[in-house]
Design an enzyme around this catalytic site. Sequence first.
Site, PDB file in Angstrom:
ATOM      1  N   LYS A   1      14.119   7.895   1.642  1.00  0.00           N
ATOM      2  CA  LYS A   1      13.656   7.015   2.451  1.00  0.00           C
ATOM      3  C   LYS A   1      14.977   6.271   3.224  1.00  0.00           C
ATOM      4  O   LYS A   1      14.671   5.412   4.333  1.00  0.00           O
ATOM      5  CB  LYS A   1      12.716   6.036   2.062  1.00  0.00           C
ATOM      6  CG  LYS A   1      11.416   6.452   1.166  1.00  0.00           C
ATOM      7  CD  LYS A   1      10.788   7.453   2.410  1.00  0.00           C
ATOM      8  CE  LYS A   1       9.370   8.153   1.762  1.00  0.00           C
ATOM      9  NZ  LYS A   1       8.661   7.222   1.252  1.00  0.00           N
TER      10      LYS A   1
ATOM     11  N   LYS B   1       7.252   1.026   8.704  1.00  0.00           N
ATOM     12  CA  LYS B   1       6.308   1.053   7.647  1.00  0.00           C
ATOM     13  C   LYS B   1       5.066   1.644   8.709  1.00  0.00           C
ATOM     14  O   LYS B   1       4.942   1.518   9.902  1.00  0.00           O
ATOM     15  CB  LYS B   1       5.976  -0.248   7.010  1.00  0.00           C
ATOM     16  CG  LYS B   1       7.137  -0.469   5.937  1.00  0.00           C
ATOM     17  CD  LYS B   1       6.947  -2.041   5.495  1.00  0.00           C
ATOM     18  CE  LYS B   1       5.650  -2.125   4.841  1.00  0.00           C
ATOM     19  NZ  LYS B   1       5.220  -1.246   3.894  1.00  0.00           N
ATOM     20  N   GLY B   2       3.900   1.961   7.722  1.00  0.00           N
ATOM     21  CA  GLY B   2       2.508   2.170   8.315  1.00  0.00           C
ATOM     22  C   GLY B   2       2.216   3.609   8.301  1.00  0.00           C
ATOM     23  O   GLY B   2       1.271   4.085   8.999  1.00  0.00           O
ATOM     24  N   GLY B   3       2.986   4.453   7.724  1.00  0.00           N
ATOM     25  CA  GLY B   3       2.559   5.843   7.342  1.00  0.00           C
ATOM     26  C   GLY B   3       1.255   5.820   6.620  1.00  0.00           C
ATOM     27  O   GLY B   3       0.302   6.785   6.766  1.00  0.00           O
TER      28      GLY B   3
ATOM     29  N   GLU C   1      -0.058  -5.504   5.999  1.00  0.00           N
ATOM     30  CA  GLU C   1       1.315  -5.401   5.244  1.00  0.00           C
ATOM     31  C   GLU C   1       2.178  -6.351   5.775  1.00  0.00           C
ATOM     32  O   GLU C   1       2.839  -7.078   5.212  1.00  0.00           O
ATOM     33  CB  GLU C   1       1.924  -4.324   5.145  1.00  0.00           C
ATOM     34  CG  GLU C   1       1.212  -2.961   4.375  1.00  0.00           C
ATOM     35  CD  GLU C   1       1.793  -1.632   4.432  1.00  0.00           C
ATOM     36  OE1 GLU C   1       1.540  -1.016   3.566  1.00  0.00           O
ATOM     37  OE2 GLU C   1       2.563  -1.259   5.298  1.00  0.00           O
TER      38      GLU C   1
ATOM     39  N   ASP D   1       6.282  -4.193  -1.559  1.00  0.00           N
ATOM     40  CA  ASP D   1       5.874  -3.034  -0.658  1.00  0.00           C
ATOM     41  C   ASP D   1       6.558  -1.755  -0.499  1.00  0.00           C
ATOM     42  O   ASP D   1       7.847  -1.844  -0.845  1.00  0.00           O
ATOM     43  CB  ASP D   1       5.423  -3.458   0.577  1.00  0.00           C
ATOM     44  CG  ASP D   1       4.265  -2.885   1.309  1.00  0.00           C
ATOM     45  OD1 ASP D   1       3.839  -1.708   0.984  1.00  0.00           O
ATOM     46  OD2 ASP D   1       3.803  -3.388   2.340  1.00  0.00           O
TER      47      ASP D   1
ATOM     48  N   ASP E   1       8.667   3.628   5.100  1.00  0.00           N
ATOM     49  CA  ASP E   1       8.999   5.137   5.306  1.00  0.00           C
ATOM     50  C   ASP E   1      10.255   5.367   5.673  1.00  0.00           C
ATOM     51  O   ASP E   1      10.802   6.592   5.691  1.00  0.00           O
ATOM     52  CB  ASP E   1       8.037   5.417   6.590  1.00  0.00           C
ATOM     53  CG  ASP E   1       6.370   5.027   6.243  1.00  0.00           C
ATOM     54  OD1 ASP E   1       5.703   5.765   5.262  1.00  0.00           O
ATOM     55  OD2 ASP E   1       5.676   4.450   7.042  1.00  0.00           O
TER      56      ASP E   1
ATOM     57  N   THR F   1       4.195   4.539  -3.634  1.00  0.00           N
ATOM     58  CA  THR F   1       5.207   4.018  -4.580  1.00  0.00           C
ATOM     59  C   THR F   1       4.845   2.719  -5.080  1.00  0.00           C
ATOM     60  O   THR F   1       5.098   2.326  -6.395  1.00  0.00           O
ATOM     61  CB  THR F   1       6.951   3.839  -3.812  1.00  0.00           C
ATOM     62  OG1 THR F   1       6.928   4.706  -2.962  1.00  0.00           O
ATOM     63  CG2 THR F   1       7.758   3.264  -4.788  1.00  0.00           C
TER      64      THR F   1
ATOM     65  N   THR G   1       0.832  -1.141  -0.070  1.00  0.00           N
ATOM     66  CA  THR G   1       0.061  -0.045   0.192  1.00  0.00           C
ATOM     67  C   THR G   1       0.913   1.283  -0.080  1.00  0.00           C
ATOM     68  O   THR G   1       2.081   1.153   0.607  1.00  0.00           O
ATOM     69  CB  THR G   1      -0.839   0.095   1.341  1.00  0.00           C
ATOM     70  OG1 THR G   1      -1.789  -1.210   1.240  1.00  0.00           O
ATOM     71  CG2 THR G   1      -1.730   1.279   1.442  1.00  0.00           C
TER      72      THR G   1
END
Length: 220
Positions: A120, A93-95, A102, A80, A83, A28, A25
Amino acid sequence: MNLKQLAGEYAANFVNDGMKIGLGTGSTVYWTIQKLGERVKEGLSFQAVPTSKETEALAQQLNIPLISLNDVQSLDLTIDGADEIDSNLQLIKGGGGALLREKIVASSSKKLIIIADESKLVTHLGTFPLPIEIIPFSWKQTENKIQSLGCQTTLRLKNNETYITDNNNMIIDCIFPNHISNPVHLHTQLKMITGVVETGLFISMTSTAIIGTKNGIKKL
């Protein structure tokens, strides 16, 4: 072509006929999904597990065949975003709010391919707020316990209302004043807090990172 698009479209080349893949998700992976949609039109045959309702909707628009993770033993690979990426390929991750799904999909995959632009890449994780998914019941108590680990916390909002994940949970975003010196230890500490569902620390999961740079693609 922007750097996210460069990395995202390049990663689509890893998908071959007959594969079962995970689709992440974010901004990108959006470009990966668009490219895979083109390849489906050209005759590529594969099946995908989406990590969010957002990704599911985009894949359906592009006629990418979707399956449930319940219907497969494992996935060939997951593509995937991230961040933050450190030199050991540990991630935040998880922004985008999909960290739990995920991580479930990534942990069910033989390979995790992370795509990002060069902004990043970091020396130490923690400049980007660390997302932690928590259950709504007694969320303030859970937040207080998270704060006791030495971070500043913010309850994530969307349109001035509490952000709710696809799993009907909440997200606490955490800033650690001196970065995250030991991601493995911090992840363990956080997971021991009752009420914490999952953290945005992805430890020892990444097989390859595909980075879009001004000089082209860089592989880590």
